[in-house]
Design a protein around this motif. Structure first.
Motif, PDB file in Angstrom:
ATOM      1  N   LEU A   1      42.888  55.131   6.943  1.00  0.00           N
ATOM      2  CA  LEU A   1      42.772  54.587   5.589  1.00  0.00           C
ATOM      3  C   LEU A   1      42.326  53.128   5.612  1.00  0.00           C
ATOM      4  CD1 LEU A   1      45.817  56.341   3.894  1.00  0.00           C
ATOM      5  CD2 LEU A   1      43.394  56.952   3.750  1.00  0.00           C
ATOM      6  N   GLY A   2      41.458  52.829   6.535  1.00  0.00           N
ATOM      7  CA  GLY A   2      40.809  51.527   6.588  1.00  0.00           C
ATOM      8  C   GLY A   2      41.556  50.438   7.316  1.00  0.00           C
ATOM      9  N   TYR A   3      42.901  50.410   7.187  1.00  0.00           N
ATOM     10  CA  TYR A   3      43.618  49.258   7.720  1.00  0.00           C
ATOM     11  C   TYR A   3      44.986  49.588   8.317  1.00  0.00           C
ATOM     12  CZ  TYR A   3      46.708  49.485   3.670  1.00  0.00           C
ATOM     13  OH  TYR A   3      47.624  49.894   2.738  1.00  0.00           O
ATOM     14  N   ILE A   4      45.451  50.825   8.185  1.00  0.00           N
ATOM     15  CA  ILE A   4      46.807  51.169   8.629  1.00  0.00           C
ATOM     16  C   ILE A   4      46.784  51.546  10.110  1.00  0.00           C
ATOM     17  CG2 ILE A   4      48.787  52.669   8.289  1.00  0.00           C
ATOM     18  CD1 ILE A   4      47.796  53.102   5.414  1.00  0.00           C
TER      19      ILE A   4
ATOM     20  N   THR B   1      35.391  46.869   9.389  1.00  0.00           N
ATOM     21  CA  THR B   1      35.461  46.138  10.646  1.00  0.00           C
ATOM     22  C   THR B   1      36.706  46.529  11.409  1.00  0.00           C
ATOM     23  OG1 THR B   1      34.306  44.238   9.684  1.00  0.00           O
ATOM     24  CG2 THR B   1      35.566  43.844  11.682  1.00  0.00           C
ATOM     25  N   LEU B   2      36.536  46.700  12.709  1.00  0.00           N
ATOM     26  CA  LEU B   2      37.662  46.842  13.625  1.00  0.00           C
ATOM     27  C   LEU B   2      37.678  45.602  14.506  1.00  0.00           C
ATOM     28  CD1 LEU B   2      39.934  48.676  14.881  1.00  0.00           C
ATOM     29  CD2 LEU B   2      38.212  49.348  16.576  1.00  0.00           C
TER      30      LEU B   2
ATOM     31  N   TYR C   1      38.652  55.734   2.764  1.00  0.00           N
ATOM     32  CA  TYR C   1      38.869  56.854   3.673  1.00  0.00           C
ATOM     33  C   TYR C   1      38.010  56.692   4.926  1.00  0.00           C
ATOM     34  CZ  TYR C   1      41.911  59.462   0.520  1.00  0.00           C
ATOM     35  OH  TYR C   1      42.961  59.883  -0.254  1.00  0.00           O
ATOM     36  N   VAL C   2      38.380  55.673   5.691  1.00  0.00           N
ATOM     37  CA  VAL C   2      37.717  55.436   6.970  1.00  0.00           C
ATOM     38  C   VAL C   2      38.762  55.265   8.054  1.00  0.00           C
ATOM     39  CG1 VAL C   2      37.533  52.933   6.629  1.00  0.00           C
ATOM     40  CG2 VAL C   2      35.971  54.093   8.180  1.00  0.00           C
ATOM     41  N   ASP C   3      38.515  55.877   9.187  1.00  0.00           N
ATOM     42  CA  ASP C   3      39.421  55.830  10.328  1.00  0.00           C
ATOM     43  C   ASP C   3      38.667  55.312  11.543  1.00  0.00           C
ATOM     44  OD1 ASP C   3      40.106  59.193   9.292  1.00  0.00           O
ATOM     45  OD2 ASP C   3      41.085  57.370   8.553  1.00  0.00           O
ATOM     46  N   TRP C   4      39.448  54.801  12.493  1.00  0.00           N
ATOM     47  CA  TRP C   4      38.891  54.345  13.755  1.00  0.00           C
ATOM     48  C   TRP C   4      39.588  55.069  14.905  1.00  0.00           C
ATOM     49  CZ3 TRP C   4      34.803  51.002  14.173  1.00  0.00           C
ATOM     50  CH2 TRP C   4      34.465  50.253  13.039  1.00  0.00           C
ATOM     51  N   TYR C   5      38.787  55.508  15.867  1.00  0.00           N
ATOM     52  CA  TYR C   5      39.301  56.201  17.037  1.00  0.00           C
ATOM     53  C   TYR C   5      38.768  55.532  18.291  1.00  0.00           C
ATOM     54  CZ  TYR C   5      40.319  59.860  13.649  1.00  0.00           C
ATOM     55  OH  TYR C   5      40.795  60.537  12.560  1.00  0.00           O
ATOM     56  N   LEU C   6      39.552  55.626  19.361  1.00  0.00           N
ATOM     57  CA  LEU C   6      39.132  55.157  20.665  1.00  0.00           C
ATOM     58  C   LEU C   6      39.136  56.337  21.626  1.00  0.00           C
ATOM     59  CD1 LEU C   6      38.581  53.262  23.051  1.00  0.00           C
ATOM     60  CD2 LEU C   6      41.032  52.700  23.058  1.00  0.00           C
ATOM     61  N   GLN C   7      38.015  56.525  22.308  1.00  0.00           N
ATOM     62  CA  GLN C   7      37.961  57.541  23.353  1.00  0.00           C
ATOM     63  C   GLN C   7      37.852  56.814  24.691  1.00  0.00           C
ATOM     64  OE1 GLN C   7      34.636  60.373  23.314  1.00  0.00           O
ATOM     65  NE2 GLN C   7      36.005  61.941  24.156  1.00  0.00           N
TER      66      GLN C   7
ATOM     67  N   SER D   1      39.739  46.378   8.634  1.00  0.00           N
ATOM     68  CA  SER D   1      39.555  45.764   7.323  1.00  0.00           C
ATOM     69  C   SER D   1      38.259  46.262   6.703  1.00  0.00           C
ATOM     70  CB  SER D   1      39.555  44.237   7.430  1.00  0.00           C
ATOM     71  OG  SER D   1      38.451  43.812   8.213  1.00  0.00           O
ATOM     72  N   GLY D   2      38.051  45.856   5.460  1.00  0.00           N
ATOM     73  CA  GLY D   2      36.832  46.212   4.763  1.00  0.00           C
ATOM     74  C   GLY D   2      37.087  47.111   3.577  1.00  0.00           C
ATOM     75  N   SER D   3      36.062  47.262   2.763  1.00  0.00           N
ATOM     76  CA  SER D   3      36.168  48.112   1.583  1.00  0.00           C
ATOM     77  C   SER D   3      34.780  48.526   1.126  1.00  0.00           C
ATOM     78  CB  SER D   3      36.893  47.387   0.444  1.00  0.00           C
ATOM     79  OG  SER D   3      37.118  48.263  -0.646  1.00  0.00           O
TER      80      SER D   3
END
Lengths: 119, 112
Positions: free
Chosen positions: B55-58, B77-78, B37-43, B70-72
């Motif tokens: 969800l890490g990779y989607i 990592t982005l 349960y990790v997300d990445w955002y760009l501002q 990726s990662g677990s």
């Protein structure tokens, strides 16, 4: 198209009350969680909490519980974030954001409401 | 609270070259359902945050395949395979496994 439209910038004095809004369109408002995120000037994002307009279920960040109140008016597809007594430290940009289908990410964001608290 | 630590905090990137941001959490973000349960955002400058990865990779809808997650567990990592000028901004990881959800400090990416 999903959109979240937030109310305009506010300038308030310490001790004032305030209610900012976030109006959703392009989706069923009562079926998606809405979250609130704070960004103090030049700082990182902070999660205030999430609110489910369908039944008013709310989860607050304990660091903000008692300082802000989340609510909604389902009849006009609008969520609210309110303060009863503002402090200078509440000066920040506040974003609303919709949670996605698996409600663990924010898929759409509002444009932000800048709140300035100054005497 | 789960602490999210990003590195680097500043990343001068070269157009056409790859770039990598890492995010480490103080607790495992692996849910029993097998998803992280990790997300990445760009501002981007002057804009609201936008979802890149969940969800890490989607990849989120409309996000170019130059971006990958990726990662677990506790290490994520982005990657941007080929940086473009429009990728500048601050990148944040966020954990949504445990309340309160928490963000990393942000990684500012600019162009060399």
């Amino acid at each position: 198209e999903v959109q979240l439209a937030q109310s305009g910038a506010e300038v308030k004095k310490p001790g004032d009350s305030l209610k900012i809004s976030c109006t959703g369109s392009g989706y069923t408002f009562t079926r998606s969680w809405i979250g609130w995120v704070r960004q103090m000037p030049g700082k990182a994002l902070e999660w205030l909490g999430i609110f489910y307009p369908g039944d008013s279920d709310t989860t607050y960040n304990p660091s903000f519980q008692g300082q802000v109140t989340m609510s909604a008016d389902k009849s006009i597809n609008t969520a609210y974030l309110q303060w009863s007594s503002l402090r200078a430290s509440d000066t920040a940009m506040y974003y609303c954001a919709r949670l996605g289908s698996t409600p663990n990410f924010f898929d759409y964001w509002g444009q932000g409401t800048l709140v300035t608290v100054s005497s | 609270d789960i602490v999210m630590i990003q590195s680097p905090l500043s990343l001068p990137a070269t157009p056409g070259e790859p770039a990598t941001i890492t995010c480490r959490s103080s607790q495992s973000l692996l849910h029993s359902n097998g998803y992280n349960y990790v997300d990445w955002y760009l501002q981007k400058p002057g804009q609201s945050p936008q979802l890149l990865i969940y969800l890490g990779y989607i990849r989120a809808s409309g996000v170019p395949d130059r971006f990958s997650g990726s990662g677990s567990g506790t290490d994520f990592t982005l990657k941007i395979s080929r940086v473009e000028a429009g990728d500048v901004g601050v990148y944040y990881c966020m954990q949504a496994l445990q309340s309160p959800w928490t963000f990393g400090q942000g990684t500012k990416v600019d162009i060399k």
